[in-house]
Structure formats: structure tokens, C-alpha cells
Design a protein around this motif. Structure first.
Motif, PDB file in Angstrom:
ATOM      1  N   VAL A 416      45.113  44.539  33.433  1.00  0.00           N
ATOM      2  CA  VAL A 416      45.217  44.579  34.894  1.00  0.00           C
ATOM      3  C   VAL A 416      46.617  44.148  35.322  1.00  0.00           C
ATOM      4  O   VAL A 416      47.189  43.216  34.750  1.00  0.00           O
ATOM      5  N   ILE A 417      47.147  44.844  36.332  1.00  0.00           N
ATOM      6  CA  ILE A 417      48.365  44.387  37.006  1.00  0.00           C
ATOM      7  C   ILE A 417      47.929  43.696  38.294  1.00  0.00           C
ATOM      8  O   ILE A 417      47.288  44.300  39.159  1.00  0.00           O
ATOM      9  N   PHE A 418      48.286  42.424  38.417  1.00  0.00           N
ATOM     10  CA  PHE A 418      47.900  41.637  39.578  1.00  0.00           C
ATOM     11  C   PHE A 418      49.161  41.109  40.260  1.00  0.00           C
ATOM     12  O   PHE A 418      49.959  40.403  39.645  1.00  0.00           O
ATOM     13  N   THR A 419      49.345  41.471  41.538  1.00  0.00           N
ATOM     14  CA  THR A 419      50.583  41.136  42.237  1.00  0.00           C
ATOM     15  C   THR A 419      50.378  40.031  43.260  1.00  0.00           C
ATOM     16  O   THR A 419      49.264  39.815  43.756  1.00  0.00           O
ATOM     17  N   ARG A 420      51.497  39.397  43.623  1.00  0.00           N
ATOM     18  CA  ARG A 420      51.461  38.313  44.601  1.00  0.00           C
ATOM     19  C   ARG A 420      51.360  38.838  46.024  1.00  0.00           C
ATOM     20  O   ARG A 420      50.753  38.204  46.881  1.00  0.00           O
ATOM     21  N   ASN A 421      51.972  40.006  46.319  1.00  0.00           N
ATOM     22  CA  ASN A 421      51.974  40.478  47.703  1.00  0.00           C
ATOM     23  C   ASN A 421      51.775  41.982  47.783  1.00  0.00           C
ATOM     24  O   ASN A 421      51.852  42.699  46.784  1.00  0.00           O
ATOM     25  N   TYR A 422      51.528  42.451  49.006  1.00  0.00           N
ATOM     26  CA  TYR A 422      51.212  43.864  49.204  1.00  0.00           C
ATOM     27  C   TYR A 422      52.408  44.773  48.975  1.00  0.00           C
ATOM     28  O   TYR A 422      52.242  45.949  48.661  1.00  0.00           O
ATOM     29  N   GLY A 423      53.622  44.270  49.142  1.00  0.00           N
ATOM     30  CA  GLY A 423      54.790  45.095  48.867  1.00  0.00           C
ATOM     31  C   GLY A 423      54.884  45.466  47.405  1.00  0.00           C
ATOM     32  O   GLY A 423      55.137  46.623  47.042  1.00  0.00           O
ATOM     33  N   GLN A 424      54.668  44.478  46.529  1.00  0.00           N
ATOM     34  CA  GLN A 424      54.685  44.730  45.095  1.00  0.00           C
ATOM     35  C   GLN A 424      53.591  45.716  44.702  1.00  0.00           C
ATOM     36  O   GLN A 424      53.838  46.676  43.960  1.00  0.00           O
ATOM     37  N   ALA A 425      52.379  45.477  45.212  1.00  0.00           N
ATOM     38  CA  ALA A 425      51.263  46.370  44.885  1.00  0.00           C
ATOM     39  C   ALA A 425      51.513  47.764  45.440  1.00  0.00           C
ATOM     40  O   ALA A 425      51.240  48.773  44.773  1.00  0.00           O
ATOM     41  N   GLY A 426      52.046  47.849  46.657  1.00  0.00           N
ATOM     42  CA  GLY A 426      52.321  49.150  47.254  1.00  0.00           C
ATOM     43  C   GLY A 426      53.362  49.932  46.491  1.00  0.00           C
ATOM     44  O   GLY A 426      53.257  51.166  46.350  1.00  0.00           O
ATOM     45  N   ALA A 427      54.389  49.246  45.968  1.00  0.00           N
ATOM     46  CA  ALA A 427      55.422  49.928  45.187  1.00  0.00           C
ATOM     47  C   ALA A 427      54.856  50.499  43.901  1.00  0.00           C
ATOM     48  O   ALA A 427      55.178  51.628  43.501  1.00  0.00           O
ATOM     49  N   ILE A 428      53.998  49.732  43.236  1.00  0.00           N
ATOM     50  CA  ILE A 428      53.390  50.213  41.993  1.00  0.00           C
ATOM     51  C   ILE A 428      52.455  51.380  42.274  1.00  0.00           C
ATOM     52  O   ILE A 428      52.417  52.370  41.529  1.00  0.00           O
ATOM     53  N   ASP A 429      51.704  51.297  43.373  1.00  0.00           N
ATOM     54  CA  ASP A 429      50.835  52.420  43.733  1.00  0.00           C
ATOM     55  C   ASP A 429      51.647  53.660  44.084  1.00  0.00           C
ATOM     56  O   ASP A 429      51.208  54.793  43.852  1.00  0.00           O
ATOM     57  N   MET A 430      52.837  53.482  44.661  1.00  0.00           N
ATOM     58  CA  MET A 430      53.672  54.600  45.066  1.00  0.00           C
ATOM     59  C   MET A 430      54.387  55.237  43.874  1.00  0.00           C
ATOM     60  O   MET A 430      54.416  56.467  43.732  1.00  0.00           O
ATOM     61  N   ASP A 467      51.534  32.773  41.731  1.00  0.00           N
ATOM     62  CA  ASP A 467      51.466  31.455  42.345  1.00  0.00           C
ATOM     63  C   ASP A 467      51.282  30.452  41.205  1.00  0.00           C
ATOM     64  O   ASP A 467      50.337  30.556  40.424  1.00  0.00           O
ATOM     65  N   PRO A 468      52.182  29.465  41.076  1.00  0.00           N
ATOM     66  CA  PRO A 468      52.076  28.524  39.949  1.00  0.00           C
ATOM     67  C   PRO A 468      50.721  27.841  39.868  1.00  0.00           C
ATOM     68  O   PRO A 468      50.274  27.460  38.777  1.00  0.00           O
ATOM     69  N   THR A 469      50.046  27.676  41.004  1.00  0.00           N
ATOM     70  CA  THR A 469      48.751  26.981  40.968  1.00  0.00           C
ATOM     71  C   THR A 469      47.642  27.855  40.394  1.00  0.00           C
ATOM     72  O   THR A 469      46.576  27.346  40.047  1.00  0.00           O
ATOM     73  N   THR A 470      47.871  29.174  40.324  1.00  0.00           N
ATOM     74  CA  THR A 470      46.804  30.054  39.843  1.00  0.00           C
ATOM     75  C   THR A 470      46.885  30.318  38.352  1.00  0.00           C
ATOM     76  O   THR A 470      45.873  30.650  37.735  1.00  0.00           O
ATOM     77  N   VAL A 471      48.055  30.168  37.780  1.00  0.00           N
ATOM     78  CA  VAL A 471      48.240  30.611  36.396  1.00  0.00           C
ATOM     79  C   VAL A 471      47.323  29.862  35.441  1.00  0.00           C
ATOM     80  O   VAL A 471      46.585  30.474  34.659  1.00  0.00           O
ATOM     81  N   GLY A 472      47.345  28.539  35.503  1.00  0.00           N
ATOM     82  CA  GLY A 472      46.543  27.767  34.556  1.00  0.00           C
ATOM     83  C   GLY A 472      45.066  27.775  34.875  1.00  0.00           C
ATOM     84  O   GLY A 472      44.234  27.684  33.966  1.00  0.00           O
ATOM     85  N   ARG A 473      44.703  27.884  36.150  1.00  0.00           N
ATOM     86  CA  ARG A 473      43.286  27.792  36.532  1.00  0.00           C
ATOM     87  C   ARG A 473      42.517  29.074  36.286  1.00  0.00           C
ATOM     88  O   ARG A 473      41.335  29.038  35.952  1.00  0.00           O
ATOM     89  N   TRP A 474      43.173  30.218  36.462  1.00  0.00           N
ATOM     90  CA  TRP A 474      42.431  31.465  36.457  1.00  0.00           C
ATOM     91  C   TRP A 474      42.834  32.438  35.350  1.00  0.00           C
ATOM     92  O   TRP A 474      42.208  33.479  35.200  1.00  0.00           O
ATOM     93  N   PHE A 475      43.855  32.090  34.597  1.00  0.00           N
ATOM     94  CA  PHE A 475      44.300  32.976  33.526  1.00  0.00           C
ATOM     95  C   PHE A 475      44.665  32.143  32.300  1.00  0.00           C
ATOM     96  O   PHE A 475      45.143  31.009  32.419  1.00  0.00           O
TER      97      PHE A 475
END
Length: 520
Positions: A416-430, A467-475
């Protein structure tokens, strides 16, 4: 009564019959001048030609990428905006191609509409040919209008709709014909389907009318019909917001909390800079004219509306540009006294005004339009960050693909590619399909509503800007995999964005998803 920039116009005569709805203007209110159709058409033609020629330079703005993604997922609403702008994005790309040039056709049409509306507002306020041309040219070349004309934004659509509401309201106030409430209600309804900010305009003008009149327009039976039309248009959007716990209110409160102090401190400077410092005397003259000119007594509520609007925006910590459409109305009001001032001055006055205008145009064009080489866009970013948001997205996607290929081919099917914001996700979708990338997922804004990944996606996770707070908790098993470089040296929001590769999520995506959602 005679108009300074149209001496042949009197308060009587056949031109008084040009109002779209038949009504007798109140005593002392002059007939409308002739609309300067030929010169305004010339201004619009030049404007459209320039915007079209430059529309393909640089690239999509991050918000445009989001609007395209939203338009491909039609709904009655989105987390941070109603559906009008995404609908326009879908319509424009479907008709003209999924490219910056294709998307921006609708932005160019909106910009042309803005120029025409400004000329009509100037006419409604008694401005003749010279004033209409001055107002339309000044508007077309002002920084804020140029910026919103180059790329599709909710602010650009708002500008068009706010000006339309202002024009229709001026028609109502001038003629006292209550039937104007019908189109006013319809445009307000459409405005609410684009941004709820239009309520600020309605409140500001309403306070102005209550304070200085003409109050009789509020006693018209047609007002209820206008309200009903607006309510019918906006009802499905309100149902969607209610069903989704009013996310737009959450976003608005976040803007106020995060940026409220800065917005308040920068409100006045931005009012002076956003259109152009050169135009400040013009819109101030418009404000003074609406308040002091006895012939403009019927429109005095607009002189009250702007300070009321400013106070509301400052109080709630809203963004300073929310007030800019009203400044454009004041600019239209100030065109007539400006023409008069120029005509009464000598050659030196007109020459100095011309030099100031030329400097203002050069600055506005350099900041708002993609005329600089892409690697020099940082010059414009010293004034506004928006130009930087239109460069580097293809390179960003290429860099994402480079990191993606570090995942073993056998494991990419569950990655999975998981992005921080909609701009990043939109660019990959485009652009991602050009590099063999799958669709991107994100917890940001409405992208959260379009996820999560299937629970069968248990493989590696490419985190973009984690987000540094998400890396260790969820991945689990996360390691740095590089940084984004746009190759232009442009210090925009994505320059230096970190890529992180993780072995797997700590739980199924459906269980993690509520915790991964964010609005800012």
C-alpha cells in the motif's frame, strides 16, 4: 444628473428602460449608462488569450489534484468543501482533457465572467464607458484575480458568485423591485454549494441594509421565495453534512485554531496587497463614494457591508482573502471618481498614474502567472506560496516510484502507498499509472472517505511524509527510504518530504483507519 465620465448621460431618457426587470427607479436615482460592450469584449478576449497561453506552464496545483480526484468520486459533499468546484473539475477535464490546460478552461471562463460582472457592477453604480473599462482592466490585472484565474479553485468560483450576488443585490436596491430576490436566492444557493463563506456576504450586506436602508426591500413578499429557492438548492448538501457529522465545521474550526492569530495580524496587510497596492486608492475612493455621495444613497449599505465583513472575518480568525470579493465591488464603485480624478489632472498626473499602474501590473503578473522559469518560482513564493504548489508533482511521482520498486515484486500485490496529504495522493493518482504505481490512500480530508485499503493488503507500506507519531504505533519494521527532491531547488511543501518503507500495518486497515483520519 450628469456623470463625469459620460457627460451625455442624463437621469431621463430611453436608457432608463434597460433594467432587466421593469421598475421605476426611486426619485433621484439616475438611469443606467450604456454598457461598454465592445471594449469589455476586447478586455475579455485579451484576458482569455493570455490565460490560455499560460495555462499549461508549471503543472497542477495541489488543490486541483484534489478537485480532480473528488470529481471522479461524485458526492453531495466533501469534508472541506461542497461539490460545485469538483463538479467543474470533472466537467472541464472530461471535455478538454485531463491536463492542466484542459482543467483550467473552466477557470479561464470564470475569470472572463468576473471581468464582465465587474463592468456591469460599475455600470449599475452609474459608471460610464471609461469607468467600466478602467474597472474591468484593473480587475483582470489585479494579483488576486490573476492568481485565481490561472488555476481552478473554490476561491475563484466564490469570486464569480459573490460578484453576481452583489450585482443582483444592487439591482434590487436601485429598482426596489422585489422580483430580484428570485435570482439572488438562486445564486446564493449555488454559492452555498461551492463554499459556505457566501453566508458572510449575506450577513454583511444584510446588516448594511438594516443599518442604512433601503429597508423596504426586506418587506417584499418575494424575499421568502428567494430564501425557499436557496434552501431547495442547498438541502441535499446539508443532509450530507449532517449524515457525516458536519465535517466542514470541523475543518473551519481547525483553521481558526491553527491560523487564527496569524490571519488576524495579516488581515489589513493582505487587504492592501492582494489586489495591488496601486489599486488601494481606487477601492478606498469607492468606499467613500458609496458612503458620501447623495446619488449613491441607495447603495450605501455596501459601504457598511465591507467593514462588517472585515470584523466578522477577524473575529473568527478566517483567512484574509475571504474579504477580497467585496474589495472588487468597491473597486468598481471607485472607478468613476478615479476617471474623474484623472480627467481633471494634467499630463504629469496621468503619467505618474500610468507608471504606478505599470509597476503594479508587472508585480501582479510575476507573482500570479507562470511567467518565470520554473526554477525561479521561489521569487514569486516570497509573496505567496501558491506558485510553488504547481511545480514538481511529476518528479514527486517519479521519486515515489523509485522507492516503490525497492519492494520485492512478489510482495507488491499486497503493498500500500499511504500519503500524508491529499496533494501527494492526488499526484500519484494522476501520474502513477505512468510508473506502474497503484492508487494512493490517505487519511487526509475526503481521501479518508475513499479508503481504507482492503484488509487483504497485509504487505509492505510505503509511507509518504509520515506523521512521526503514527510510524511506531501503526506500522512495523519501518526504515527511512529517502527524501523527495523536485530537481528545481524550489522550497515548496513537498521539497524534502520523507519516504518511509514499513514491513506491514500493525492491524487490519479497517481497524486502523479511524485513527489515521486527519483534517489538517
Amino acid at each position: 444628473m450628469f456623470y463625469a465620465d459620460n457627460p451625455s448621460m442624463t437621469a431621463t431618457g430611453p436608457r432608463a428602460r434597460q433594467s432587466p426587470l421593469p421598475a421605476v427607479p426611486p426619485a433621484g436615482v439616475a438611469a443606467l449608462p450604456r454598457f461598454a460592450s465592445a471594449p469589455i469584449a476586447t478586455v475579455v478576449a485579451v484576458q482569455v488569450a493570455i490565460l490560455t497561453a499560460l495555462s499549461g506552464r508549471y503543472g497542477f496545483h495541489r488543490d486541483e489534484l484534489y478537485f480532480v480526484a473528488s470529481g471522479n468520486r461524485p458526492a453531495w459533499g466533501y469534508v472541506d468543501n461542497p461539490p460545485i468546484t469538483p463538479i467543474l473539475a470533472k466537467l472541464s477535464t472530461a471535455l478538454f482533457g485531463n491536463t492542466p490546460t484542459g482543467l483550467r478552461v473552466v477557470a479561464t471562463v470564470i475569470a472572463a465572467g468576473v471581468v464582465v460582472l465587474v463592468a456591469l457592477i460599475t455600470r449599475e453604480l452609474g459608471g460610464g464607458r471609461a469607468a467600466q473599462v478602467l474597472a474591468s482592466v484593473a480587475t483582470a490585472l489585479s494579483g488576486y484575480v490573476l492568481s485565481n484565474a490561472h488555476w481552478l479553485s473554490t476561491a475563484g468560483v466564490d469570486l464569480l458568485l459573490w460578484l453576481a450576488i452583489s450585482l443582483l443585490t444592487l439591482c434590487l436596491l436601485r429598482t426596489r423591485d422585489g422580483r430580484w430576490w428570485i435570482p439572488i436566492g438562486a445564486v446564493i444557493g449555488v454559492g452555498l454549494a461551492n463554499k459556505w463563506l457566501v453566508l458572510l456576504l449575506v450577513v454583511a450586506i444584510g446588516v448594511g441594509v438594516l443599518a442604512v436602508g433601503p429597508r423596504e426591500v426586506l418587506r417584499s413578499a418575494w424575499l421568502a421565495a428567494g430564501i425557499a429557492i436557496a434552501a431547495v438548492i442547498v438541502a441535499p448538501l446539508l443532509v450530507w453534512q449532517a449524515a457525516n457529522d458536519w465535517p466542514m465545521l470541523t475543518v473551519a474550526s481547525g483553521i481558526s485554531e491553527d491560523d487564527g492569530l496569524e490571519n488576524r495580524l495579516m488581515f489589513v496587510p493582505h487587504q492592501l496587497l492582494y489586489l495591488s497596492p496601486v489599486l488601494v486608492p481606487v477601492w478606498i475612493a469607492g468606499l467613500v463614494r458609496l458612503w458620501r455621495d447623495p446619488a449613491m444613497r441607495w447603495a450605501r449599505s455596501f459601504a457598511v457591508a465591507y467593514p462588517v465583513l472585515a470584523v466578522i472575518i477577524i473575529a473568527v480568525g478566517g483567512k484574509p482573502y475571504y474579504a477580497l470579493p467585496m474589495l472588487v465591488v468597491l473597486l468598481a464603485a471607485g472607478a468613476t471618481p478615479t476617471v474623474r480624478w484623472l480627467s481633471r489632472g494634467g499630463r504629469a498626473r496621468r503619467a505618474s498614474a500610468g507608471v504606478a499602474a505599470a509597476v503594479g501590473v508587472v508585480v501582479s503578473v510575476a507573482v500570479a502567472l507562470p511567467v518565470l522559469p520554473p526554477d525561479q518560482v521561489g521569487i514569486a513564493m516570497a509573496i505567496t506560496e501558491e506558485p510553488g504548489e504547481t511545480v514538481g508533482w511529476q518528479r514527486f511521482t517519479e521519486n515515489t516510484a523509485h522507492v516503490w520498486r525497492e519492494i520485492p515484486a512478489a510482495r507488491r500485490g499486497t503493498a500500500v502507498i499511504f500519503t500524508r496529504n491529499y496533494g501527494q495522493a492526488g499526484a500519484i493518482d494522476m501520474y502513477g499509472h505512468e510508473h506502474g504505481l497503484p492508487r494512493a490512500y490517505s487519511g487526509h480530508m475526503s481521501y479518508a472517505d475513499w479508503g481504507p485499503p482492503p484488509d487483504t493488503m497485509t504487505g509492505p507500506v510505503l509511507l509518504i511524509g509520515p506523521d512521526p507519531t503514527t510510524v511506531g504505533r501503526w506500522f512495523t519494521g519501518c526504515r527511512a527510504a529517502g527524501q523527495n527532491d523536485n530537481g528545481l531547488g524550489v522550497d515548496n511543501k513537498e521539497q524534502g518530504t520523507r519516504f518511509t518503507l514499513c514491513d506491514a500495518p500493525t492491524d487490519t486497515w479497517s481497524r486502523l483507519w479511524p485513527s489515521l483520519r486527519h483534517f489538517y
